[in-house]
Write a protein that holds these residues in place. Structure first.
Motif, PDB file in Angstrom:
ATOM      1  N   LEU A 213       0.908  -0.975   0.141  1.00  0.00           N
ATOM      2  CA  LEU A 213       0.059  -0.279  -0.495  1.00  0.00           C
ATOM      3  C   LEU A 213       0.787   1.650  -0.041  1.00  0.00           C
ATOM      4  CD1 LEU A 213      -2.579  -1.555   2.881  1.00  0.00           C
ATOM      5  CD2 LEU A 213      -2.888  -0.910   0.082  1.00  0.00           C
ATOM      6  N   ALA A 214       1.984   0.939   1.216  1.00  0.00           N
ATOM      7  CA  ALA A 214       2.859   2.290   1.084  1.00  0.00           C
ATOM      8  C   ALA A 214       3.625   2.822  -0.285  1.00  0.00           C
ATOM      9  CB  ALA A 214       4.092   2.117   2.439  1.00  0.00           C
ATOM     10  N   SER A 215       3.768   2.166  -1.032  1.00  0.00           N
ATOM     11  CA  SER A 215       4.587   1.490  -2.493  1.00  0.00           C
ATOM     12  C   SER A 215       3.239   2.184  -3.880  1.00  0.00           C
ATOM     13  CB  SER A 215       4.886   0.201  -3.002  1.00  0.00           C
ATOM     14  OG  SER A 215       3.663  -0.266  -3.238  1.00  0.00           O
ATOM     15  N   GLN A 216       2.383   1.616  -3.451  1.00  0.00           N
ATOM     16  CA  GLN A 216       1.025   2.966  -4.002  1.00  0.00           C
ATOM     17  C   GLN A 216       0.763   4.351  -3.768  1.00  0.00           C
ATOM     18  OE1 GLN A 216      -0.792   1.082  -6.264  1.00  0.00           O
ATOM     19  NE2 GLN A 216       1.155  -0.456  -5.676  1.00  0.00           N
ATOM     20  N   PHE A 217       1.041   4.365  -2.703  1.00  0.00           N
ATOM     21  CA  PHE A 217       0.758   6.076  -2.402  1.00  0.00           C
ATOM     22  C   PHE A 217       2.444   6.434  -2.179  1.00  0.00           C
ATOM     23  CE2 PHE A 217      -3.049   3.651  -1.676  1.00  0.00           C
ATOM     24  CZ  PHE A 217      -4.088   4.734  -1.978  1.00  0.00           C
ATOM     25  N   MET A 218       3.265   6.658  -1.973  1.00  0.00           N
ATOM     26  CA  MET A 218       4.541   6.779  -1.874  1.00  0.00           C
ATOM     27  C   MET A 218       5.071   8.451  -2.275  1.00  0.00           C
ATOM     28  SD  MET A 218       7.156   4.696  -3.887  1.00  0.00           S
ATOM     29  CE  MET A 218       8.626   5.705  -3.303  1.00  0.00           C
ATOM     30  N   ASN A 219       3.844   8.098  -3.943  1.00  0.00           N
ATOM     31  CA  ASN A 219       4.351   9.792  -4.683  1.00  0.00           C
ATOM     32  C   ASN A 219       3.547  10.821  -4.004  1.00  0.00           C
ATOM     33  OD1 ASN A 219       6.913   9.076  -5.373  1.00  0.00           O
ATOM     34  ND2 ASN A 219       5.295   7.914  -7.231  1.00  0.00           N
ATOM     35  N   SER A 220       2.391  10.808  -2.949  1.00  0.00           N
ATOM     36  CA  SER A 220       1.425  11.290  -2.681  1.00  0.00           C
ATOM     37  C   SER A 220       2.018  12.258  -1.930  1.00  0.00           C
ATOM     38  CB  SER A 220       0.041  10.682  -1.858  1.00  0.00           C
ATOM     39  OG  SER A 220       0.165   9.585  -2.650  1.00  0.00           O
ATOM     40  N   THR A 221       1.408  13.711  -2.286  1.00  0.00           N
ATOM     41  CA  THR A 221       1.765  14.551  -1.306  1.00  0.00           C
ATOM     42  C   THR A 221       0.829  15.272  -0.498  1.00  0.00           C
ATOM     43  OG1 THR A 221       0.416  16.374  -3.212  1.00  0.00           O
ATOM     44  CG2 THR A 221       2.646  16.061  -3.399  1.00  0.00           C
ATOM     45  N   ASP A 222      -0.492  15.039  -0.474  1.00  0.00           N
ATOM     46  CA  ASP A 222      -1.504  15.186   0.708  1.00  0.00           C
ATOM     47  C   ASP A 222      -1.908  13.920   0.453  1.00  0.00           C
ATOM     48  OD1 ASP A 222      -1.158  18.370   0.576  1.00  0.00           O
ATOM     49  OD2 ASP A 222      -1.272  17.737  -1.519  1.00  0.00           O
ATOM     50  N   LEU A 223      -2.358  13.510   1.732  1.00  0.00           N
ATOM     51  CA  LEU A 223      -3.117  12.339   2.241  1.00  0.00           C
ATOM     52  C   LEU A 223      -4.215  13.158   3.877  1.00  0.00           C
ATOM     53  CD1 LEU A 223      -1.219   9.685   1.729  1.00  0.00           C
ATOM     54  CD2 LEU A 223      -2.873   9.430   4.009  1.00  0.00           C
ATOM     55  N   PHE A 224      -5.304  12.226   3.902  1.00  0.00           N
ATOM     56  CA  PHE A 224      -5.920  12.267   4.432  1.00  0.00           C
ATOM     57  C   PHE A 224      -6.272  11.372   5.234  1.00  0.00           C
ATOM     58  CE2 PHE A 224      -6.978  15.454   1.461  1.00  0.00           C
ATOM     59  CZ  PHE A 224      -7.179  16.900   2.203  1.00  0.00           C
ATOM     60  N   PHE A 225      -6.419  11.146   6.645  1.00  0.00           N
ATOM     61  CA  PHE A 225      -7.077   9.896   7.544  1.00  0.00           C
ATOM     62  C   PHE A 225      -8.030  10.699   7.902  1.00  0.00           C
ATOM     63  CE2 PHE A 225      -2.196   9.807   7.689  1.00  0.00           C
ATOM     64  CZ  PHE A 225      -2.424   8.632   7.579  1.00  0.00           C
ATOM     65  N   MET A 226      -9.714   9.759   8.079  1.00  0.00           N
ATOM     66  CA  MET A 226     -10.908  10.011   8.473  1.00  0.00           C
ATOM     67  C   MET A 226     -10.955   8.792   9.332  1.00  0.00           C
ATOM     68  SD  MET A 226     -13.524  10.037   5.395  1.00  0.00           S
ATOM     69  CE  MET A 226     -13.791   8.652   4.674  1.00  0.00           C
ATOM     70  N   GLY A 227     -11.846   9.038  10.666  1.00  0.00           N
ATOM     71  CA  GLY A 227     -12.430   8.306  11.191  1.00  0.00           C
ATOM     72  C   GLY A 227     -13.105   8.619  12.187  1.00  0.00           C
ATOM     73  N   ARG A 228     -14.815   8.457  12.966  1.00  0.00           N
ATOM     74  CA  ARG A 228     -14.953   8.491  14.391  1.00  0.00           C
ATOM     75  C   ARG A 228     -14.648   8.024  15.373  1.00  0.00           C
ATOM     76  NH1 ARG A 228     -20.449  10.135  12.334  1.00  0.00           N
ATOM     77  NH2 ARG A 228     -19.986  10.179   9.778  1.00  0.00           N
ATOM     78  N   GLY A 229     -15.094   8.563  16.585  1.00  0.00           N
ATOM     79  CA  GLY A 229     -14.713   8.000  17.809  1.00  0.00           C
ATOM     80  C   GLY A 229     -13.388   8.006  18.343  1.00  0.00           C
TER      81      GLY A 229
END
Ligand code: M6R
Length: 364
Positions: A213-229
């Motif tokens: 997964l990291a190899s698929q996203f390694m060139n990203s410049t901005d990333l979002f995490f989301m969740g509740r509680g």
């Protein structure tokens, strides 16, 4: 000294299981959590009117999980505050309030100052500290040590897990002392907590999936995490870890807040890591996932093994072993740490010593 691992961080991620066992095991007596080692009595816990939890960075994120656990299980009002804010906010502390100070090093200046302020204001203080004999451990009324052993990597990993463990033990003991849960209920939850370390094992073995997964996203410049509680608190920790060691900008959002501004940033290909381990809000988070998917986001969904995820709802799904929702943070943290770790490695960063950061922040 890295025990065959390429970095201290990876070694310490793998040491979490043993650290958790060392922190939880000796504090279970007759199937129930027992914190009498530090002098905290049920009598005192029963009379509490509120809990303020204070720390910096990762310690503060552990405090957020603790707050939710205390409110859910013990039904006692709990608040979290960043130490550098708390110390200058003229905090309102009632005589029956307890201030819980969390720190791995026990030497963080703002956290120590927050502790001293709480004492000056007449509040009782409980330190949750890893380093034995550290300034914070010595200055508090009571100290509960986390038994993580030395943590070398600047990015905190195993120390976070054991901070969670102590906060869970506190929440369960509080629940018992206050009668919010009966012995049977606390016994069942204690059993679940004791299962967590072993359940980390399959996640630690799952490094390949996270590395992919990291190899698929390694060139990203901005990333979002989301969740509740709980998942929101874990989003903050996952985001901090990623920024700290891989230098990728990311933001953590309470999933329901996205549509109040941030979703305008989500366009074709925007990476989103959605955390959805809480049964009571699973469907709600899933509908937020749908909202970002509709706008073209590339989504990694982290959920329980048994969760029903509609076909195509996410691009990648990471499944976590079955455990009571309240303890899922102890499992969720593993893939989040590994993701940050592999992003850092793949991007050629200095994993154990990220730029501009020190292990222990003893200046303001
Ligand atoms: O030693 P402490 O727990 O008081 O340190 C608090 C923070 O400086 C620390 O958790 C920091 O956020 C970590 N580098 C995060 O990985």
């Amino acid at each position: 000294e890295k025990g065959g691992y390429p970095h201290f961080m990876l070694k310490e991620i793998h040491e979490q299981q043993a650290a958790l066992q060392a922190t939880i095991g000796p504090r279970i007596k007759n199937g129930l959590p027992d914190l009498s080692e530090c002098g905290l009595t049920d009598e005192y816990l029963k009379g509490l009117t509120g809990i303020h939890i204070v720390g910096c960075g990762t310690a503060m994120h552990a405090g957020m999980v603790g707050r939710t656990a205390i409110e859910k299980m013990a039904r006692l009002p709990a608040f979290t505050q960043i130490a550098s804010e708390f110390r200058y906010s003229d905090p309102i502390l009632h005589p029956g309030d307890l201030v819980v100070i969390i720190s791995q090093s026990g030497e963080t200046l703002d956290t120590l100052a927050a502790l001293k302020l709480a004492r000056e204001k007449g509040a009782k203080t409980l330190a949750v500290v890893n380093v034995v004999g550290s300034s914070i451990a010595r200055a508090a009324d009571w100290t509960l040590y986390t038994h993580a052993g030395p943590e070398i990597a600047v990015a905190s990993t195993k120390a976070y897990s054991v901070q969670l463990a102590v906060m869970y033990l506190l929440a369960l003991r509080l629940a018992l002392a206050r009668g919010a849960l009966d012995e049977h209920e606390v016994g069942y939850l204690t059993e679940q907590l004791q299962k967590a370390p072993a359940l980390q094992q399959p996640l630690l073995k799952n490094c390949d999936q996270i590395q992919y997964l990291a190899s698929q996203f390694m060139n990203s410049t901005d990333l979002f995490f989301m969740g509740r509680g709980f998942d929101y608190s874990l989003s903050l920790e996952g985001s901090l870890k990623l920024k700290e060691i891989s230098y990728v900008h990311s933001e953590a959002y309470a999933a329901g807040e996205l549509k109040h501004g941030t979703i305008s940033l989500v366009t074709e290909g925007t990476p989103v890591i959605a955390l959805a381990t809480q049964d009571d809000v699973f469907e709600k988070t899933l509908s937020n996932v749908k909202e970002v998917k509709t706008r073209g986001a590339r989504v990694i969904l982290l959920c329980k093994e048994e969760a029903v995820v509609p076909e195509g709802a996410a691009d990648y799904v990471v499944r976590l072993p079955r455990l009571e929702s309240v303890f899922m943070p102890l499992l969720m943290i593993v893939p989040l740490q590994l993701f940050a770790y592999y992003m850092s490695v793949l991007r050629g960063c200095d994993v154990d010593k990220p730029r501009n950061l020190a292990k222990s922040v003893t200046v303001e």
